[in-house]
Write a protein that holds these residues in place. Structure first.
Motif, PDB file in Angstrom:
ATOM      1  N   GLY A  89     129.806  10.517  62.226  1.00 49.90           N
ATOM      2  CA  GLY A  89     129.603  11.649  63.120  1.00 49.90           C
ATOM      3  C   GLY A  89     130.609  12.754  62.959  1.00 49.90           C
ATOM      4  N   ALA A  90     131.127  12.957  61.736  1.00 47.29           N
ATOM      5  CA  ALA A  90     132.092  14.027  61.467  1.00 47.29           C
ATOM      6  C   ALA A  90     131.406  15.151  60.707  1.00 47.29           C
ATOM      7  CB  ALA A  90     133.286  13.493  60.688  1.00 47.29           C
ATOM      8  N   ARG A  91     132.084  16.275  60.624  1.00 45.31           N
ATOM      9  CA  ARG A  91     131.529  17.440  59.931  1.00 45.31           C
ATOM     10  C   ARG A  91     132.264  17.740  58.638  1.00 45.31           C
ATOM     11  NH1 ARG A  91     132.214  23.051  60.071  1.00 45.31           N
ATOM     12  NH2 ARG A  91     133.987  22.827  61.489  1.00 45.31           N
ATOM     13  N   ARG A  92     133.534  17.391  58.563  1.00 38.18           N
ATOM     14  CA  ARG A  92     134.351  17.698  57.387  1.00 38.18           C
ATOM     15  C   ARG A  92     135.104  16.457  56.936  1.00 38.18           C
ATOM     16  NH1 ARG A  92     137.958  22.660  59.216  1.00 38.18           N
ATOM     17  NH2 ARG A  92     137.987  21.450  61.160  1.00 38.18           N
ATOM     18  N   GLY A  93     135.676  16.552  55.748  1.00 38.90           N
ATOM     19  CA  GLY A  93     136.451  15.419  55.259  1.00 38.90           C
ATOM     20  C   GLY A  93     137.005  15.686  53.882  1.00 38.90           C
ATOM     21  N   ILE A 145     142.185   3.700  59.610  1.00 41.71           N
ATOM     22  CA  ILE A 145     143.137   4.261  60.569  1.00 41.71           C
ATOM     23  C   ILE A 145     142.427   5.368  61.342  1.00 41.71           C
ATOM     24  CG2 ILE A 145     145.345   5.428  60.881  1.00 41.71           C
ATOM     25  CD1 ILE A 145     146.254   4.218  58.241  1.00 41.71           C
ATOM     26  N   ALA A 146     142.379   5.220  62.659  1.00 42.71           N
ATOM     27  CA  ALA A 146     141.779   6.230  63.527  1.00 42.71           C
ATOM     28  C   ALA A 146     142.881   6.987  64.253  1.00 42.71           C
ATOM     29  CB  ALA A 146     140.832   5.585  64.528  1.00 42.71           C
ATOM     30  N   GLU A 147     142.768   8.304  64.265  1.00 41.82           N
ATOM     31  CA  GLU A 147     143.656   9.172  65.040  1.00 41.82           C
ATOM     32  C   GLU A 147     142.769   9.968  65.994  1.00 41.82           C
ATOM     33  OE1 GLU A 147     147.432  10.093  62.145  1.00 41.82           O
ATOM     34  OE2 GLU A 147     145.590  11.211  61.753  1.00 41.82           O
ATOM     35  N   LEU A 167     143.564  24.561  60.550  1.00 36.27           N
ATOM     36  CA  LEU A 167     142.248  24.251  59.996  1.00 36.27           C
ATOM     37  C   LEU A 167     141.233  23.888  61.068  1.00 36.27           C
ATOM     38  CD1 LEU A 167     143.241  22.185  56.818  1.00 36.27           C
ATOM     39  CD2 LEU A 167     142.913  24.646  57.068  1.00 36.27           C
ATOM     40  N   GLY A 168     141.679  23.665  62.306  1.00 33.23           N
ATOM     41  CA  GLY A 168     140.764  23.440  63.402  1.00 33.23           C
ATOM     42  C   GLY A 168     140.191  22.051  63.498  1.00 33.23           C
ATOM     43  N   TYR A 169     140.981  21.021  63.165  1.00 37.33           N
ATOM     44  CA  TYR A 169     140.509  19.665  63.394  1.00 37.33           C
ATOM     45  C   TYR A 169     141.456  18.973  64.365  1.00 37.33           C
ATOM     46  CZ  TYR A 169     143.978  18.055  59.890  1.00 37.33           C
ATOM     47  OH  TYR A 169     145.128  17.793  59.187  1.00 37.33           O
ATOM     48  N   ALA A 170     140.885  18.074  65.194  1.00 38.77           N
ATOM     49  CA  ALA A 170     141.663  17.456  66.267  1.00 38.77           C
ATOM     50  C   ALA A 170     141.724  15.943  66.163  1.00 38.77           C
ATOM     51  CB  ALA A 170     141.060  17.837  67.622  1.00 38.77           C
ATOM     52  N   ALA A 171     140.956  15.337  65.272  1.00 39.75           N
ATOM     53  CA  ALA A 171     140.962  13.890  65.119  1.00 39.75           C
ATOM     54  C   ALA A 171     140.544  13.545  63.696  1.00 39.75           C
ATOM     55  CB  ALA A 171     140.027  13.230  66.131  1.00 39.75           C
ATOM     56  N   SER A 172     140.849  12.324  63.288  1.00 41.37           N
ATOM     57  CA  SER A 172     140.500  11.900  61.933  1.00 41.37           C
ATOM     58  C   SER A 172     140.255  10.405  61.909  1.00 41.37           C
ATOM     59  CB  SER A 172     141.609  12.266  60.950  1.00 41.37           C
ATOM     60  OG  SER A 172     142.770  11.483  61.182  1.00 41.37           O
ATOM     61  N   TYR A 173     139.495  10.006  60.906  1.00 42.81           N
ATOM     62  CA  TYR A 173     139.290   8.579  60.639  1.00 42.81           C
ATOM     63  C   TYR A 173     139.423   8.380  59.141  1.00 42.81           C
ATOM     64  CZ  TYR A 173     137.298   3.907  60.489  1.00 42.81           C
ATOM     65  OH  TYR A 173     137.117   2.552  60.286  1.00 42.81           O
ATOM     66  N   TYR A 216     137.327  15.425  62.644  1.00 44.77           N
ATOM     67  CA  TYR A 216     136.529  15.822  63.809  1.00 44.77           C
ATOM     68  C   TYR A 216     137.085  17.130  64.376  1.00 44.77           C
ATOM     69  CZ  TYR A 216     134.910  10.948  63.771  1.00 44.77           C
ATOM     70  OH  TYR A 216     134.378   9.734  63.414  1.00 44.77           O
ATOM     71  N   ASP A 217     136.175  17.979  64.819  1.00 40.75           N
ATOM     72  CA  ASP A 217     136.603  19.253  65.411  1.00 40.75           C
ATOM     73  C   ASP A 217     137.190  19.065  66.800  1.00 40.75           C
ATOM     74  OD1 ASP A 217     135.656  20.414  63.138  1.00 40.75           O
ATOM     75  OD2 ASP A 217     133.750  21.062  64.004  1.00 40.75           O
ATOM     76  N   GLU A 218     136.771  17.992  67.502  1.00 41.49           N
ATOM     77  CA  GLU A 218     137.259  17.695  68.844  1.00 41.49           C
ATOM     78  C   GLU A 218     137.837  16.282  68.850  1.00 41.49           C
ATOM     79  OE1 GLU A 218     137.316  19.910  71.159  1.00 41.49           O
ATOM     80  OE2 GLU A 218     136.077  21.435  70.174  1.00 41.49           O
ATOM     81  N   PRO A 219     138.657  15.948  69.853  1.00 41.98           N
ATOM     82  CA  PRO A 219     139.165  14.575  69.938  1.00 41.98           C
ATOM     83  C   PRO A 219     138.007  13.575  69.959  1.00 41.98           C
ATOM     84  CG  PRO A 219     140.384  15.986  71.440  1.00 41.98           C
ATOM     85  CD  PRO A 219     139.264  16.823  70.901  1.00 41.98           C
TER      86      PRO A 219
END
Length: 495
Positions: A89-93, A145-147, A167-173, A216-219
């Motif tokens: 469910g992410a948009r970028r990576g 690793i989830a942030e 870059l406008g991202y707030a979370a990552s996996y 992710y753009d949002e948390p």
């Protein structure tokens, strides 16, 4: 009534536990059929669970099928990113390829991130990035690793916080790309002695290829179901990437070997300028060129092609080119004799192989080339007042007849004209019929801009770009970059 079993899907292990969302549906009992008829609740809930499982497997099957159709490493990395983004469910990576054996190739590819964005990410200290910890082999990173909220983390590196905000991202996996380790061999039968048997053989860990990161753009963070699905997909993707990585390394080695068998530099002879261009096929072909200084300020020019592809063709090309050099030194002024000797050698030492060749004895002071060809395409004469193919006699390739011989021809270029020798791969890669391929080559040579005609390298580049644009598909649907044909051009401009 027996519940239906989900069909086995290629690349997916149907014995893995069901995703978490199917278990939740059983626990909560939210099935409409179960609420309508409590007596049928167990069967309806089981059908719901199986339907969810089959839906997940179908999705994975479609994604792995798309990945399996990729043929290049970069293409497969991009497809892995796109599929993973859909699953979590992410948009970028981004994906970082950095094999643990240190043999490369190392690469970073982004999804929805420009090259400059990747550059900003690379300025973050590696130890503060999840993919950096994975690539460095730190413990606790094997399962991903989830942030979930980067900007809320108190211990976040300041540079990481700055780049994330920029870059406008707030979370990552982040997930490692590690193929399954090989199956351990069966241990041999223990000897019938009083000594204790050796410890059983075990497989070591799989080779880590790199890591994939989705932003992710949002948390946010992936659910248990999403982690389950992306874990299955990443396992298959790592296997596919490992095969393409090995193929990429093999192709790079083949290219290096074939380049080492060709001249490291072209000779400088008064009265003529030389330039060579080569495009290597992905399979490693046997095309070659040569320019050899000869006595009396003469020059031997040659292009040729050995049948087949792969290591054997490259090795045969090296042997044939070395032999032609020896014959050219001994009797280069007679190109027919040079090719006759080469044909005899080929027939005696490699009877199952054939080759085409074109050899020219060039006398720059006289602006004269004596040519002999064996099954090879005619050279192209490029000048301000004419662009024409040199008329050579029709002859069979070397190794095709019991005895090869064909008459030679003389070419007299005018000052400023260029003679272009090329291998048949230039024509074959177009995918056009022979007459159309020759017409395309002639049009490309006739259209060389006036400003480029004083440089043989620029002429060869223009012809190559025009006849075989990068990434263009032939009429057969094959990309020029994916062709099994090598391409060699050798240009000689007379002053």
């Amino acid at each position: 009534m027996n519940a239906p079993h989900p069909s086995k899907v290629a690349g997916i292990d149907s014995t893995v536990p069901a995703p978490a969302h199917t278990v939740a549906s059983v626990a909560t009992g939210t099935s409409p059929a179960a609420r309508a008829n409590p007596q049928n609740a167990p069967g309806a809930l089981l059908q719901d669970r199986l339907a969810g499982w089959v839906s997940d497997l179908t999705t994975l099957h479609e994604l792995t099928e798309r990945l399996a159709r990729t043929r290049a490493l970069d293409e497969a990395l991009r497809e892995t990113l796109r599929a993973g983004a859909a699953l979590v469910g992410a948009r970028r990576g981004l994906v970082v390829l950095e094999p643990a054996d240190g043999l490369g190739p190392d690469n970073m590819i982004g999804l929805g991130l420009a090259r400059a964005d990747l550059g900003h990410i690379e300025t973050i200290p590696r130890s503060s990035l999840p993919y950096g910890r994975i690539l460095d082999g730190l413990p606790g990173a094997d399962d991903g690793i989830a942030e979930p909220d980067l900007l809320a983390e108190k211990g976040l590196d300041p540079r990481h916080r700055e780049v994330a905000a920029r870059l406008g991202y707030a979370a990552s996996y982040t997930l490692p790309l590690v193929p399954e380790p090989p199956e351990p061999p069966e241990p041999p039968e223990p000897p019938k002695t009083s000594q204790p048997p050796d410890a059983p053989l075990t497989a070591g860990p799989g080779l880590r290829l790199g890591a994939a990161v989705w932003l992710y753009d949002e948390p946010a963070e992936p659910s248990e179901r999403q982690r389950h699905l992306i874990g299955l997909y990443a396992r298959y993707a790592a296997e596919h990437l490992a095969r393409l990585l090995e193929l990429e390394r093999t192709r790079a080695s083949m290219t290096t070997i074939s380049e080492e068998l060709l001249p490291s530099r072209l000779p400088r002879i008064p009265g003529v300028q030389l330039a060579a261009r080569r495009r290597t096929s992905s399979y490693g072909g046997g095309d070659w060129y040569d320019a050899l200084p000869l006595p009396d300020a003469a020059l031997g020019l040659a292009v040729g092609s050995v049948t087949g592809a792969g290591p054997s063709a490259v090795a045969a090309m090296g042997r044939l080119r070395a032999s032609l050099r020896a014959y050219a030194v001994m009797e280069g002024e007679d190109p027919v004799a040079v090719l006759s000797d080469l044909e005899l050698l080929l027939r005696l030492t490699e009877p199952a192989r054939s080759a085409t060749a074109l050899f020219g004895y060039c006398e720059p002071s006289l602006r004269k080339i004596t040519l002999a060809g064996a099954g090879h395409s005619p050279p192209l004469l490029i000048g301000e007042r004419r662009t024409e193919f040199v008329e050579t006699s029709v002859s069979a390739p070397l190794g095709m007849l019991a005895c090869w011989e064909a008459p030679s021809v003389e070419v007299h270029p005018e000052p400023g004209e260029t003679v272009l020798l090329y291998t048949d791969g230039l024509l074959h890669r177009t995918g056009d019929p022979t007459d159309r391929a020759f017409a395309r080559l002639h049009a490309a040579a006739a259209g060389v801009p006036q400003a480029l005609r004083r440089d043989p390298g620029a002429i060869a580049d223009h012809v190559l770009r025009t006849v075989l644009p990068e990434g263009a598909a032939s009429s057969k649907g094959t990309s020029a970059a994916d062709s099994a044909e090598d391409v060699v051009l050798l240009a000689a401009r007379f002053e």
